[in-house]
Enzyme design. Structure first.
Site, PDB file in Angstrom:
ATOM      1  N   MET A  33       0.876  -1.276  -0.165  1.00 47.54           N
ATOM      2  CA  MET A  33      -0.067  -0.150   0.010  1.00 47.54           C
ATOM      3  C   MET A  33       1.044   1.271   0.027  1.00 47.54           C
ATOM      4  SD  MET A  33      -3.438  -1.033   1.846  1.00 47.54           S
ATOM      5  CE  MET A  33      -2.740  -0.772   3.788  1.00 47.54           C
ATOM      6  N   HIS A  37       9.158   1.270   3.454  1.00 47.80           N
ATOM      7  CA  HIS A  37       9.955   1.506   4.446  1.00 47.80           C
ATOM      8  C   HIS A  37      11.206   0.178   4.330  1.00 47.80           C
ATOM      9  CE1 HIS A  37       7.913  -1.693   6.684  1.00 47.80           C
ATOM     10  NE2 HIS A  37       6.999  -0.659   7.087  1.00 47.80           N
ATOM     11  N   GLY A  39      11.406  -2.412   5.803  1.00 51.74           N
ATOM     12  CA  GLY A  39      10.758  -3.931   5.611  1.00 51.74           C
ATOM     13  C   GLY A  39      10.130  -4.118   4.361  1.00 51.74           C
ATOM     14  N   HIS A  40       9.530  -3.238   3.630  1.00 53.12           N
ATOM     15  CA  HIS A  40       9.197  -3.453   2.222  1.00 53.12           C
ATOM     16  C   HIS A  40      10.516  -3.845   1.306  1.00 53.12           C
ATOM     17  CE1 HIS A  40       5.859  -0.832   3.496  1.00 53.12           C
ATOM     18  NE2 HIS A  40       5.228  -2.059   3.117  1.00 53.12           N
ATOM     19  N   SER A 197       6.819  -0.438  10.558  1.00 48.48           N
ATOM     20  CA  SER A 197       5.235  -0.371  10.014  1.00 48.48           C
ATOM     21  C   SER A 197       5.158   0.955   9.594  1.00 48.48           C
ATOM     22  CB  SER A 197       4.391  -0.734  11.159  1.00 48.48           C
ATOM     23  OG  SER A 197       3.001  -0.300  10.710  1.00 48.48           O
TER      24      SER A 197
END
Ligand code: PAF
EC number: 6.3.2.1
Length: 300
Positions: A33, A37, A39-40, A197
């Protein structure tokens, strides 16, 4: 660093994917979406490794169907320019960033008479996140099914941070025979343990400090897991009681496919510890894997 090609229509996406389809190159998809960050970035690296010479497609779409009225659809961060930098740095080839009308030509609000087809998840979607977000996974699975249909990837990569989502996507792919390899990638954390997140940016300094209670609670459970389910839950609850500023939604230990565990699971049972809590007005989730032992281990 090559900038990825940005596509906003389904037709343009098909055109961009045509060479890969002709050559039989592997296609990897990372559905997101946006508000990307680190994490992505790790999901993109996983996709890059799995696609080999084939294209990595990143979808950037804030899916209205997975937000209930009153949730944070309007304040969800939209940062496409910065997202493109992350995609470029990780070697993504195509970014699919459609409008809501492109994904939901008849509008995302299902009309009770003429409304579109949506994916109804199995009963697992009613537990954990589903208790506070009863329509959430119907929205997630519907958009993921659409993205899989549009991109037709060989591999799709999802983060383990949204563990229930990962389990439900796997189950949908199996049940609806969608023929894509679903890969889960480990959660990336801040040095103090907080899971990355897109919603962390809503926390002020005090709330950011309070939010570290989530990984601490999970670690307390994992640390006591060798002494059984009860010990793990007691340790986690004690950690939470000592942590101000966190409004617990749920703390549960379930099997790896989120199946409920018996009261006294056998030693060696793998499990997942899951937590959701509100810190200020921000709802955070996290989870960790563990292996359960039995109370006799403590004396033995
Ligand atoms: O995890 C997310 O970012 C979303 O739920 C997903 C899978 C992209 C569907 O909108």
């Amino acid at each position: 660093m090559t900038r990825p090609q940005v596509l906003t229509t389904r037709a343009a996406l098909q055109e961009a994917l045509a060479p890969a389809r002709r050559s039989g190159a592997k296609v990897a998809l990372v559905p997101t979406m946006g508000a990307l960050h680190a994490g992505h970035a790790s999901l993109l690296r996983e996709a890059r490794a799995r696609a080999g010479a084939g294209p990595v497609v990143v979808s950037v779409f804030v899916n209205p169907l997975q937000f209930a009225p009153g949730e944070d659809l309007d304040r969800y961060p939209r940062t496409l320019e910065a997202d493109l930098e992350v995609c470029a740095a990780e070697g993504a080839d195509l970014v699919f960033a459609p409008s809501v009308a492109e994904v939901y030509p008849g509008g995302p609000d299902p009309d009770p008479v003429t409304g579109m087809t949506t994916v109804v998840p199995g009963p697992l979607a009613e537990r954990l996140e589903g208790r506070t977000r009863p329509t959430h996974f119907r929205g997630v699975l519907t958009v993921v099914a659409k993205l899989l249909g549009l991109v037709r990837p060989d591999v799709a990569v999802f983060g383990e941070k949204d563990y229930q989502q990962l389990v439900l996507v796997r189950r949908m792919v199996l049940d609806l025979c969608l023929g894509v390899d679903v890969v889960g990638a480990p959660t990336v954390r801040e040095p103090d343990g907080l899971a990355l997140s897109s919603r962390n940016r809503f926390l002020d300094a005090e709330q950011r400090e309070a939010a570290t209670a989530l990984p601490r609670t999970l670690h307390a459970a994992v640390g006591e897991a060798p002494y059984g389910l009860r010990a793990a839950l007691d340790a986690a609850r004690a950690e939470l009681r000592a942590s101000p500023g966190v409004d617990l939604d749920y703390l549960e230990i379930a099997g790896p496919d989120l199946e409920p565990l018996p009261e006294d699971p056998a030693a060696g049972t793998p499990c997942r510890v899951l937590i959701a809590a509100r810190v200020g007005s921000t709802r955070l989730i996290d989870n960790l894997p563990a292996v359960l032992g039995t109370p006799s281990e403590r004396s033995g």
